[in-house]
Design a protein around this motif. Sequence first.
Motif, short mmCIF file in Angstrom:
data_model
loop_
_atom_site.label_atom_id
_atom_site.label_comp_id
_atom_site.label_asym_id
_atom_site.label_seq_id
_atom_site.Cartn_x
_atom_site.Cartn_y
_atom_site.Cartn_z
N GLN A 65 0.92 -1.43 -0.41
CA GLN A 65 0.07 0.24 -0.17
C GLN A 65 1.00 0.93 -0.26
OE1 GLN A 65 -3.59 0.46 -0.03
NE2 GLN A 65 -3.08 2.32 0.11
N LEU A 66 0.07 1.96 -1.03
CA LEU A 66 1.30 3.65 -0.91
C LEU A 66 1.17 4.34 0.93
CD1 LEU A 66 0.87 4.69 -4.18
CD2 LEU A 66 3.13 3.84 -3.15
N ARG A 67 1.69 4.73 0.94
CA ARG A 67 1.55 6.07 2.06
C ARG A 67 2.02 7.82 1.71
NH1 ARG A 67 5.03 5.24 7.12
NH2 ARG A 67 5.22 7.34 7.06
N PRO A 68 1.33 8.44 2.50
CA PRO A 68 1.84 9.54 2.06
C PRO A 68 3.78 9.57 2.54
CG PRO A 68 0.14 10.07 3.30
CD PRO A 68 0.70 8.43 4.08
N ASP A 69 4.90 10.24 1.74
CA ASP A 69 6.02 10.29 1.86
C ASP A 69 6.06 11.47 2.86
OD1 ASP A 69 8.81 10.88 -0.17
OD2 ASP A 69 8.59 9.88 1.54
N VAL A 70 5.95 11.61 3.67
CA VAL A 70 5.72 11.99 5.15
C VAL A 70 6.61 11.10 6.47
CG1 VAL A 70 4.63 13.80 4.73
CG2 VAL A 70 3.95 11.97 6.31
N VAL A 71 7.14 11.84 7.66
CA VAL A 71 8.20 10.78 8.14
C VAL A 71 6.92 11.00 9.52
CG1 VAL A 71 9.93 10.62 10.02
CG2 VAL A 71 10.61 11.50 7.93
N TRP A 72 6.43 10.32 10.41
CA TRP A 72 5.48 10.11 11.43
C TRP A 72 6.18 10.22 12.47
CZ3 TRP A 72 2.40 6.13 8.29
CH2 TRP A 72 1.37 6.75 7.22
N PHE A 73 5.83 10.40 13.73
CA PHE A 73 5.91 10.56 14.71
C PHE A 73 6.90 9.06 15.48
CE2 PHE A 73 6.18 14.47 16.95
CZ PHE A 73 5.03 15.42 16.33
N GLY A 74 8.22 9.11 15.98
CA GLY A 74 8.56 7.76 16.11
C GLY A 74 9.59 6.85 15.27
N GLU A 75 9.60 7.16 13.74
CA GLU A 75 9.83 7.04 13.49
C GLU A 75 11.55 7.53 12.05
OE1 GLU A 75 6.78 5.24 9.55
OE2 GLU A 75 6.70 7.80 9.81
N ALA A 76 12.58 7.36 12.19
CA ALA A 76 13.78 7.75 11.69
C ALA A 76 13.38 8.71 10.83
CB ALA A 76 14.60 6.34 10.90
N VAL A 77 14.48 9.57 11.05
CA VAL A 77 14.22 11.29 9.64
C VAL A 77 15.35 11.07 8.72
CG1 VAL A 77 14.71 13.84 10.13
CG2 VAL A 77 14.05 12.75 11.84
N PRO A 78 15.03 10.47 7.65
CA PRO A 78 16.16 10.37 6.89
C PRO A 78 16.68 12.08 6.79
CG PRO A 78 14.10 10.78 5.67
CD PRO A 78 13.54 11.12 7.12
N HIS A 79 18.13 11.75 6.10
CA HIS A 79 18.42 12.50 5.55
C HIS A 79 19.39 13.83 6.92
CE1 HIS A 79 17.46 11.80 1.66
NE2 HIS A 79 16.24 12.93 2.03
N PHE A 80 18.99 12.96 7.71
CA PHE A 80 18.98 13.98 9.39
C PHE A 80 21.05 13.94 9.36
CE2 PHE A 80 19.06 16.41 12.79
CZ PHE A 80 19.87 15.74 14.12
N VAL A 81 22.31 12.97 9.05
CA VAL A 81 23.82 13.34 8.99
C VAL A 81 23.76 13.96 7.74
CG1 VAL A 81 25.14 11.91 8.98
CG2 VAL A 81 23.18 11.02 9.80
#
Length: 237
Positions: A144-160
């Motif tokens: 299933q597709l979902r919105p390409d957003v980061v939810w609370f408790g999920e890893a934050v991409p590109h943070f490094v």
Amino acid sequence: MAKQRAPHLVVFTGAGISAESGIQTFRASDGLWADHAIEDVATPEAWRRDPERVLRFYDMRRDQVRRARPNPAHQALASLERRGFRVSIITQNIDDLHERAGSRQVLHLHGEILKARSSVDPRMHYPLPRGGISLGDLCDKGSQLRPDVVWFGEAVPHFVEACEVAAEADLLLVVGTSLAVMPAASLLDHAPLDAPCVLVDPDAQVLAPPGVARLNQSAGQGVPALVRHWQREGRLW
Ligand code: APR
């Protein structure tokens, strides 16, 4: 003679920079989290429990983004880039207003609402289906597709990557964020100790960390004023 390198402005933005474009912020009294419980619409558990409700929440937010236009703050930052400054934008926002204003170096820490992703693999990004995402819209791997957003408790991409960008700042400009969410807000700790940091926010209650200068103005007022000054001086400090 060594070519003088372009001054490098790193801009860390939050919902406040898009407020004057008509997009709701989160923690104001009329903000998104006053009308919607985070645990109902912005967590992996919410998605497992009631995906339809989550999809409708992001449809509503996507409508706000589509009706919005870049405001003078977004436009001023894009104009600085055209004037030869190196401008790196790191945003917590999921709207595309920085890009629509013409900024080319934009890193989204919390995702992009105009994109979709696999609900199984966060690395698999997809174009948004026309009309938004519905239950039954599957990616090419069958999930299933979902919105390409980061939810609370999920890893934050590109943070490094964002920390590496901040570490190269000649000046760090913080606009329209309550600095309430980690790890995003810890980005300020990664700027060089000798790089000035300026925070633009009309709410004097927002605590600026020690050593951070503040401009108690809206983004639409404060950012163009700062950009005019830097353009006149030809430098950031
Ligand atoms: N100009 C500048 N700043 C403004 C303006 C404006 N016109 N209007 C409001 N602000 C400020 C508010 O005073 C506040 O400090 O913008 C900030 C918005 O704070 P939040 O609503 O907490 O938004 P943000 O900091 O972006 O939230 C961070 O939290 O819910 C998560 O994922 C979500 O990315 C979001 C993160």
